[in-house]
Design an enzyme around this catalytic site. Structure first.
Site, PDB file in Angstrom:
ATOM      1  N   LEU A  19       0.790  -1.316  -0.115  1.00  9.45           N
ATOM      2  CA  LEU A  19       0.025   0.117  -0.006  1.00  9.45           C
ATOM      3  C   LEU A  19       0.876   1.131  -0.109  1.00  9.45           C
ATOM      4  O   LEU A  19       0.592   2.334  -0.280  1.00  9.45           O
ATOM      5  CB  LEU A  19      -0.982  -0.032   1.043  1.00  9.45           C
ATOM      6  CG  LEU A  19      -2.047  -0.853   1.235  1.00  9.45           C
ATOM      7  CD1 LEU A  19      -2.851  -0.729   2.622  1.00  9.45           C
ATOM      8  CD2 LEU A  19      -3.097  -0.416   0.077  1.00  9.45           C
ATOM      9  N   GLY A  20       2.211   0.966   0.284  1.00 11.43           N
ATOM     10  CA  GLY A  20       2.986   2.390   0.516  1.00 11.43           C
ATOM     11  C   GLY A  20       3.174   2.912   1.767  1.00 11.43           C
ATOM     12  O   GLY A  20       3.233   4.134   1.935  1.00 11.43           O
ATOM     13  N   LYS A  21       3.115   1.939   2.922  1.00 16.78           N
ATOM     14  CA  LYS A  21       3.406   2.347   4.236  1.00 16.78           C
ATOM     15  C   LYS A  21       4.757   3.224   4.284  1.00 16.78           C
ATOM     16  O   LYS A  21       4.658   4.137   5.042  1.00 16.78           O
ATOM     17  CB  LYS A  21       3.533   1.186   5.195  1.00 16.78           C
ATOM     18  CG  LYS A  21       2.301   0.495   5.381  1.00 16.78           C
ATOM     19  CD  LYS A  21       2.337  -0.509   6.327  1.00 16.78           C
ATOM     20  CE  LYS A  21       3.222  -1.391   6.183  1.00 16.78           C
ATOM     21  NZ  LYS A  21       3.285  -2.516   5.354  1.00 16.78           N
ATOM     22  N   ILE A  69       6.360   4.899   2.090  1.00 21.55           N
ATOM     23  CA  ILE A  69       6.251   6.373   1.380  1.00 21.55           C
ATOM     24  C   ILE A  69       5.411   7.359   2.387  1.00 21.55           C
ATOM     25  O   ILE A  69       5.826   8.431   2.345  1.00 21.55           O
ATOM     26  CB  ILE A  69       5.624   6.047   0.150  1.00 21.55           C
ATOM     27  CG1 ILE A  69       6.605   5.366  -0.997  1.00 21.55           C
ATOM     28  CG2 ILE A  69       5.422   7.572  -0.560  1.00 21.55           C
ATOM     29  CD1 ILE A  69       7.958   5.785  -1.098  1.00 21.55           C
ATOM     30  N   ASP A 106      -1.373 -10.928   9.470  1.00 23.93           N
ATOM     31  CA  ASP A 106      -0.204 -12.021   9.379  1.00 23.93           C
ATOM     32  C   ASP A 106       0.084 -12.593  10.320  1.00 23.93           C
ATOM     33  O   ASP A 106       0.457 -11.935  11.563  1.00 23.93           O
ATOM     34  CB  ASP A 106       0.873 -11.148   8.621  1.00 23.93           C
ATOM     35  CG  ASP A 106       0.569 -10.824   7.014  1.00 23.93           C
ATOM     36  OD1 ASP A 106      -0.348 -11.128   6.646  1.00 23.93           O
ATOM     37  OD2 ASP A 106       1.425 -10.223   6.483  1.00 23.93           O
ATOM     38  N   GLN A 127     -13.057  -1.217   7.232  1.00 25.72           N
ATOM     39  CA  GLN A 127     -13.786  -1.448   8.462  1.00 25.72           C
ATOM     40  C   GLN A 127     -13.192  -2.987   9.052  1.00 25.72           C
ATOM     41  O   GLN A 127     -12.995  -3.121  10.340  1.00 25.72           O
ATOM     42  CB  GLN A 127     -15.321  -1.589   8.374  1.00 25.72           C
ATOM     43  CG  GLN A 127     -15.980  -0.280   8.175  1.00 25.72           C
ATOM     44  CD  GLN A 127     -17.500  -0.613   7.735  1.00 25.72           C
ATOM     45  OE1 GLN A 127     -18.248  -1.194   8.325  1.00 25.72           O
ATOM     46  NE2 GLN A 127     -18.024   0.076   6.628  1.00 25.72           N
ATOM     47  N   CYS A 143      30.132  -0.690  -8.308  1.00 23.05           N
ATOM     48  CA  CYS A 143      30.431  -1.930  -7.820  1.00 23.05           C
ATOM     49  C   CYS A 143      30.858  -2.759  -8.900  1.00 23.05           C
ATOM     50  O   CYS A 143      32.022  -2.671  -9.358  1.00 23.05           O
ATOM     51  CB  CYS A 143      29.297  -2.439  -6.753  1.00 23.05           C
ATOM     52  SG  CYS A 143      29.916  -3.649  -5.430  1.00 23.05           S
ATOM     53  N   ARG A 154      32.700  -7.588  -1.672  1.00 19.35           N
ATOM     54  CA  ARG A 154      33.757  -8.410  -0.960  1.00 19.35           C
ATOM     55  C   ARG A 154      35.116  -8.581  -1.844  1.00 19.35           C
ATOM     56  O   ARG A 154      36.029  -9.052  -1.274  1.00 19.35           O
ATOM     57  CB  ARG A 154      33.077  -9.903  -0.958  1.00 19.35           C
ATOM     58  CG  ARG A 154      33.529 -10.890   0.199  1.00 19.35           C
ATOM     59  CD  ARG A 154      32.591 -12.103   0.170  1.00 19.35           C
ATOM     60  NE  ARG A 154      31.495 -12.088   0.987  1.00 19.35           N
ATOM     61  CZ  ARG A 154      30.294 -11.881   0.649  1.00 19.35           C
ATOM     62  NH1 ARG A 154      29.908 -11.821  -0.506  1.00 19.35           N
ATOM     63  NH2 ARG A 154      29.473 -11.728   1.745  1.00 19.35           N
ATOM     64  N   HIS A 164      28.745   2.694  -3.718  1.00 20.58           N
ATOM     65  CA  HIS A 164      27.479   2.893  -4.173  1.00 20.58           C
ATOM     66  C   HIS A 164      26.696   4.408  -3.834  1.00 20.58           C
ATOM     67  O   HIS A 164      26.346   4.484  -2.915  1.00 20.58           O
ATOM     68  CB  HIS A 164      26.369   2.035  -3.370  1.00 20.58           C
ATOM     69  CG  HIS A 164      26.502   0.434  -3.857  1.00 20.58           C
ATOM     70  ND1 HIS A 164      25.872  -0.069  -4.681  1.00 20.58           N
ATOM     71  CD2 HIS A 164      27.769  -0.597  -3.514  1.00 20.58           C
ATOM     72  CE1 HIS A 164      26.294  -1.442  -4.737  1.00 20.58           C
ATOM     73  NE2 HIS A 164      27.350  -1.697  -4.021  1.00 20.58           N
ATOM     74  N   GLU A 194      24.330   5.694  -5.257  1.00 20.50           N
ATOM     75  CA  GLU A 194      22.908   5.633  -5.274  1.00 20.50           C
ATOM     76  C   GLU A 194      22.531   5.893  -3.650  1.00 20.50           C
ATOM     77  O   GLU A 194      21.188   6.508  -3.759  1.00 20.50           O
ATOM     78  CB  GLU A 194      22.480   4.713  -5.987  1.00 20.50           C
ATOM     79  CG  GLU A 194      22.607   3.329  -5.361  1.00 20.50           C
ATOM     80  CD  GLU A 194      23.583   2.474  -5.581  1.00 20.50           C
ATOM     81  OE1 GLU A 194      23.813   1.248  -5.733  1.00 20.50           O
ATOM     82  OE2 GLU A 194      24.601   3.081  -6.089  1.00 20.50           O
TER      83      GLU A 194
END
Length: 545
Positions: free
Chosen positions: A16-18, A20, A147, A192, A379, A470, A515, A517
């Site tokens: 659901l995008g918790k 974000i 769950d 609900q 990398c 590594r 990395h 990013e």
């Protein structure tokens, strides 16, 4: 200082995008001058995601202190200024591992070790520890309410709300409000039932974030508030958007931050979202577009390269261009040839492990080098560029990495066997060592050479970037490669390890062992990605002449 906690759960369906939503709310609260952090609690049994398949789990996000964590922590760092650490993410496996270690040590004095209180207490201790020094802590519980794996975490946050006082704890529940085309309306019943599931655990949500493909009408929000025992102004509509960076503004426009500040009795100024408005403006008003090919082995799940994809978009924002990313399987390059790399404005090879598809990446690096196409290797992307240069320019036939061919004649990339841990102790590791947690991880200093392209882009002689690998460049064979023309553009702080290479007689060929990013954000971008996208635009213009 009192720390306030917002516990974020999800219901009805996953994805659901918790993450974000939590990051967007944190961005608004940070814009109000509050010191905010976010935690992610993952219910799987793995100790961390470090050895999980990227195709199953998505990328592994590496924090500054070297923790291998869930990709949601990448979202958190892209939305707020607070840096994440190993305290911001833990799993069921980590909790059980810690509790079992204490039991073996005798810390529980012979007591029967149980989920309640031992596991739940360990979870609560971790949450409190992670929240120290912050005004507001958002705690995202992975998975979906209902769950079986999530139950210990939900029980722990139920208890924690009582322990710290309900005035310092707030439950925010994300839920799906589907639109039924046949009926022409959204349906609230799943929400609900999801709240009913939470109530059965003993948690009454204070805020409901209603995810839908359209705005949830006011009358439906009022209905949800009535049946779920939530204040009407605390039922927030969060529709699908074309840019996740619009979400902070959407939540603020519905008064979510005001509601939370009032609930926690926080006296702070109005949020200034000017930086986010600038990001949205840059995204909506590009002056052009470029196509960048990303050649990897996990392309069936783009989330495996989530931070790279986001960083390329940030590079586009800084250059006012839209970046179209073409995902290419490196095995397809092996079977179909470099023809599939035609019509690209730049090529990126991201990190990865294992031999599958490596020769396709080597061929890709050669194609980019020989055709003057902008190339960024990250990398493994640096290692294949080095292998390609050694083979085809330095005359080192069949050069390879010992990861792929242990007894090759020219092992230009080899396993690092001596490491220093965070305490400065020397550890010796071999190819037989455990895979989990045994890499060079986290932020490391790098010295840039004065004549390098990267020195111009960063604008500073030393940088700090995050690592996860590594294998390293074999210094024993470096002289022959350098003599053939390869430039060592960056070395580790102790001058022992090669961190960045460049091909000098190429318009833009840069490859790094780290990395980049992981430190790119939509507001600030990153020098390497901004430079790479700029090079792609310039290449496109040259080709058009």
């Amino acid at each position: 200082m009192t720390t306030n906690y917002i516990f974020v759960t999800g219901g009805v369906v996953s994805s659901l995008g918790k993450g974000i939503a939590a990051a967007s709310l944190a961005a608004i609260l940070e814009a109000r001058g509050l010191n905010v952090t976010i935690m992610k609690l993952d219910p799987y049994i793995n100790v961390d995601p470090g050895t999980m398949s990227p195709i199953q789990h998505g990328e592994v996000f590496v924090t500054e202190d070297g923790a291998e964590t869930d990709l949601d922590l990448g979202h958190y760092e892209r939305f707020i200024r607070t840096k994440m650490s190993r305290r911001n993410n833990f799993t069921t496996g980590r909790i059980y591992s810690d509790v079992l270690r204490k039991e073996r040590r005798g810390d529980y004095l012979g007591a029967t070790v149980q989920v309640i209180p031992h596991i739940t207490n360990a979870i609560k201790e971790r949450i409190i520890e992670g929240g120290e020094g912050h005004d507001v802590v958002l705690v995202e519980i992975g998975g979906t309410v209902g769950d079986i794996e999530s139950l210990p975490f939900l029980e722990a946050i139920r208890q924690l709300a009582v322990d710290i006082g309900r005035e310092h704890a707030l439950f925010m529940h994300l839920t799906l409000v589907p639109y039924m085309a046949a009926a022409g309306e959204v349906k609230t019943k799943p929400t609900q039932h999801s709240v009913k599931e939470l109530l059965s655990i003993g948690i009454q949500p204070d805020i409901l974030i209603c995810r839908s493909d359209r705005a949830v009408p006011a009358n439906e929000r009022a209905k949800i508030a009535l049946f779920c025992n939530v204040a009407e102004k605390a039922v927030i509509s969060l529709k699908d958007v074309d840019s996740i960076y619009k979400i902070p503004g959407m939540l603020k426009s519905q008064g979510l931050d005001d509601y939370i500040c009032k609930r926690f009795s926080l006296d702070c100024p109005e949020a200034n979202l000017a930086e986010w408005e600038q990001v949205i403006y840059e995204e909506a008003n590009p002056a052009g577009e470029v196509t960048i090919g990303m050649v990897g082995k996990y392309i069936e799940l783009p989330d495996a390269y989530k931070s790279v994809i986001e960083a390329l978009k940030h590079g586009g924002l800084k250059n006012r261009v839209t970046v179209n990313i073409k995902l290419i399987d490196s095995q397809d390059v092996e079977t179909r040839g470099v023809e599939i790399l035609k019509d690209l404005d730049a090529i990126l090879i991201p990190g990865g492990f294992g031999y599958r598809g490596v020769e396709g990446k080597v061929a890709t690096a050669r194609y980019a080098r020989e055709n003057n196409i902008p190339y960024l290797g990250i990398c493994l992307g640096m290692q294949v560029a080095l292998i390609e240069f050694a083979r085809n320019v330095a005359g080192m036939e069949n050069a390879n990495s010992t990861e792929f061919v242990p007894d090759c004649k020219y092992p230009v990339v080899a396993l690092i066997t001596e490491w220093r841990d965070e305490n400065g102790n020397v550890e010796v590791r071999t190819e037989k060592s455990d895979l989990g947690g045994t890499m060079r991880l986290g932020a490391q200093m790098c010295q840039l050479s004065d004549e390098s392209l990267v020195r111009q882009m960063y604008g500073t002689p030393t940088i700090t970037e995050r690592h996860r690998h590594r294998y390293e460049v074999n210094n024993m064979l470096l002289n022959q490669i350098e003599a053939a023309g390869l430039r060592i553009a960056g070395r580790s702080g102790d001058d022992q390890l090669v961190e960045i290479i460049e091909v000098p007689n190429h318009p833009w060929f840069v490859a790094c062992q780290f990395h980049p990013e992981f430190t790119s954000t939509p507001r600030d971008g990153h020098p390497l990605f901004a430079g790479f996208v700029k090079a792609a635009s310039e290449y496109q213009k040259r080709q058009a002449k």
